[in-house]
Design a protein around this motif. Sequence first.
Motif, short mmCIF file in Angstrom:
data_model
loop_
_atom_site.label_atom_id
_atom_site.label_comp_id
_atom_site.label_asym_id
_atom_site.label_seq_id
_atom_site.Cartn_x
_atom_site.Cartn_y
_atom_site.Cartn_z
N ASP A 13 7.76 45.67 43.58
CA ASP A 13 7.84 47.11 43.34
C ASP A 13 6.55 47.83 43.75
O ASP A 13 6.52 49.06 43.79
CB ASP A 13 8.17 47.41 41.87
CG ASP A 13 7.10 46.90 40.94
OD1 ASP A 13 6.77 45.69 41.03
OD2 ASP A 13 6.58 47.68 40.13
N ASP A 55 8.54 39.15 43.25
CA ASP A 55 7.66 39.61 42.18
C ASP A 55 8.39 39.45 40.84
O ASP A 55 9.60 39.68 40.76
CB ASP A 55 7.31 41.08 42.44
CG ASP A 55 6.39 41.65 41.37
OD1 ASP A 55 5.62 40.88 40.77
OD2 ASP A 55 6.45 42.88 41.16
N MET A 57 7.32 40.93 37.68
CA MET A 57 7.32 42.16 36.89
C MET A 57 7.76 43.34 37.72
O MET A 57 7.00 43.84 38.56
CB MET A 57 5.90 42.43 36.35
CG MET A 57 5.29 41.27 35.59
SD MET A 57 6.00 41.17 33.95
CE MET A 57 4.89 42.26 33.08
MG LIG Z 1 5.50 44.25 39.99
#
Ligand SMILES: [Mg+2]
Length: 306
Positions: A13, A55, A57
């Motif tokens: 993100d 990823d 998180m």
């Molecule tokens: Mg992240």
Amino acid sequence: MTDRLPMILAIDDTPANLLTIGKALGSAFDLQVATSGLTGLALAMESTPDLILLDVMMPDMDGYETCRCLLANPVTRDIPVIFITAQNSPDDETQGLEAGVVDFISKPVNPSVLRARVRTHLTMKRMADQLRSMALIDGLTGIANRRCLDEALASEWRACQRACLPLALAMIDIDHFKRLNDTYGHPVGDTCLVTVASALKACLGRSHDLIARYGGEEFLCLLPGTELAGALSKAEELRQSVQDLGIPNEGASAAPVVTLSIGMAVVIPSAAMTPRQLVDSADGQLYEAKRTGRNRICCIDLHQAG
Ligand SMILES: [Mg+2]
């Protein structure tokens, strides 16, 4: 994977992290990127990359959930996933391994560690892909093998039973193959098997039809959703196409060229019967075709025969 760059999908993100990954991988890979689990899943479905860097998180859909969705989908479940994570406690690693990832890379990403791990997992993926396909392919002829046929027969049997559709199975044998081997030698026999196999395969058009080498000079053809009349005309096409090859077999009794005997059985699968019985019935018809002069087709409609 030999004639193109390995394709890597990175999902994170934080765009800056994707830039770091892109820099680390350099030009040796075809890199695709996504900034959410959801867009990553869509991209994975569409382009089936060789490896996914994920990823952990992320808002909305985190790495664990994204990984579960990848594994639940037959299109994406064999793509190795590497977690890229700042959480690297043993508990986090255990949770990741249980979710099905193959490896971890800690943040901040070290470029040479990333490249090395990516290469290792790409090699393993390539080997696993080869093993999967080799397990279902006949080494000599390159068509499906007996194991592939047995699996397809079991699944088509269930599918036809559910849909109340007929399932046709042809057992195909090269006439006087032993004489061909004795007369011309085994290398010629092997070439004959390869040529016949590809001629048989070329006759099949529909995606669910299957031709397999069942053993020796014996082939099996599976025709789901095919009535007796259609199955017979397909069998005639198979028989004719091999005779038309004109492979010499001077010792043969039916014709001086390589010919086929074919035994066909058709049934609407039900719980009262097993796939084995369909194979045995086709085998019985093959015996009949041999007994009555070879280079011919004999068939039985098991539905009619009750
Ligand atoms: Mg992240």
